[in-house]
Design a protein around this motif. Sequence first.
Motif, PDB file in Angstrom:
ATOM      1  N   GLY A 197      41.775  51.064  -1.763  1.00  5.79           N
ATOM      2  CA  GLY A 197      42.599  50.479  -2.808  1.00  5.79           C
ATOM      3  C   GLY A 197      43.102  51.496  -3.808  1.00  5.79           C
ATOM      4  O   GLY A 197      42.856  52.704  -3.691  1.00  5.79           O
ATOM      5  N   SER A 211      41.560  47.260   1.739  1.00  2.00           N
ATOM      6  CA  SER A 211      41.012  46.680   0.516  1.00  2.00           C
ATOM      7  C   SER A 211      42.046  46.749  -0.595  1.00  2.00           C
ATOM      8  O   SER A 211      42.594  47.825  -0.875  1.00  2.00           O
ATOM      9  N   SER A 212      42.329  45.618  -1.228  1.00  2.12           N
ATOM     10  CA  SER A 212      43.253  45.538  -2.356  1.00  2.12           C
ATOM     11  C   SER A 212      44.612  46.141  -1.985  1.00  2.12           C
ATOM     12  O   SER A 212      45.263  45.641  -1.060  1.00  2.12           O
ATOM     13  N   ALA A 245      40.442  41.127  -0.535  1.00  2.00           N
ATOM     14  CA  ALA A 245      41.166  40.947  -1.802  1.00  2.00           C
ATOM     15  C   ALA A 245      42.537  41.603  -1.729  1.00  2.00           C
ATOM     16  O   ALA A 245      42.893  42.434  -2.563  1.00  2.00           O
ATOM     17  N   ALA A 280      46.285  42.909  -1.897  1.00  6.15           N
ATOM     18  CA  ALA A 280      47.236  42.902  -3.011  1.00  6.15           C
ATOM     19  C   ALA A 280      48.627  43.328  -2.571  1.00  6.15           C
ATOM     20  O   ALA A 280      49.219  44.240  -3.157  1.00  6.15           O
ATOM     21  N   GLN A 318      38.556  36.796   0.147  1.00 10.29           N
ATOM     22  CA  GLN A 318      39.069  36.780  -1.219  1.00 10.29           C
ATOM     23  C   GLN A 318      38.057  36.145  -2.163  1.00 10.29           C
ATOM     24  O   GLN A 318      37.527  35.073  -1.890  1.00 10.29           O
ATOM     25  N   ASP A 321      38.119  36.635  -8.861  1.00 12.14           N
ATOM     26  CA  ASP A 321      38.802  37.930  -8.921  1.00 12.14           C
ATOM     27  C   ASP A 321      39.739  37.945 -10.127  1.00 12.14           C
ATOM     28  O   ASP A 321      40.706  37.175 -10.166  1.00 12.14           O
ATOM     29  N   ASP A 330      41.731  40.407 -10.987  1.00 15.08           N
ATOM     30  CA  ASP A 330      42.862  41.302 -10.767  1.00 15.08           C
ATOM     31  C   ASP A 330      43.891  40.737  -9.790  1.00 15.08           C
ATOM     32  O   ASP A 330      45.098  40.895  -9.990  1.00 15.08           O
ATOM     33  N   VAL A 331      43.411  40.116  -8.721  1.00 14.97           N
ATOM     34  CA  VAL A 331      44.295  39.498  -7.729  1.00 14.97           C
ATOM     35  C   VAL A 331      43.894  38.035  -7.604  1.00 14.97           C
ATOM     36  O   VAL A 331      42.878  37.716  -6.975  1.00 14.97           O
ATOM     37  N   HIS A 345      36.760  41.130  -7.656  1.00 18.59           N
ATOM     38  CA  HIS A 345      37.766  41.879  -6.909  1.00 18.59           C
ATOM     39  C   HIS A 345      37.139  42.896  -5.961  1.00 18.59           C
ATOM     40  O   HIS A 345      37.654  43.126  -4.872  1.00 18.59           O
TER      41      HIS A 345
END
Length: 270
Positions: free
Chosen positions: A44, A116-117, A145, A147, A214, A218, A220-221, A248
């Motif tokens: 991430g 990841s992310s 998670a 993004a 997920q 979280d 952040d997301v 997250h």
Amino acid sequence: MTATDGNGADFITVGAGDDARQIAIALQPAAAGNALAHFVWLGGYRSDMTGTKAIELAALAARLGTTCVRFDYSGHGASGGAFVDGTISRWLEEALAVIDHAAKTLGTRRMVLVGSSMGGWIALRAIADLARRKDIAVTGLVLIAPAPDFTSELIEPNLTEAERTALAERGQFEEPTPYGPDPNIYTRKLIEDGRDNRVLTGVIETGCPVHILQGMADPDVPYGHAVRLMEHLSGDDVVLTMIRDGDHRLSRPQDIAKILEAAEALARAQ
């Protein structure tokens, strides 16, 4: 071009001239005769290949006897380059270069991308590029998670006037983060490049099974972002695992167990 430092870390050069940067990679070869798909770790924003999830994935690969490929984006971890020069296009170029290097070095052609992310966004962009080729097969995606499009979907709509002014006048703004002492830095070039790399604009065709994990806590997301992504993956076999109290990072032992279970299942799939 490949180089090795005194500690045994491998580096490949990505880009040319003034744009060249040294990308740190860790290639963990498969046991003799192992036919499982191998893992490629895509980290991430501001994370590196020594994080908990990356190390746990490498340990899973060792137990299964399959290959694991980890690396640091430019401006991250042990890699060269300035963080503020980073964009989705730049980090995607590095991810694809690492995948090609691993394929040539280890002969691995079947892979599971574990993102990841922001790495989930990179994974979705990478699979679109790899699908146009016939030499490498992505047999599964594990998105933690994820993004995708976070610059246009999660950052731009929530910019304060002060942040917009900083972007216009200084080309970047800083934001405190609970994950370390240094603030996150978001640049104008990252945000502008992000618009050119959006994936949530229509049906996303991966051609392989996808498992999204997920956390519903979280900050952040938002978990609704994962639901939206699942809707865009309408033509794929997609599993969405919601972890009610997951944050997250999803780095607790119980979270790691779910991630590794998903990764192993996709590595074993034929």
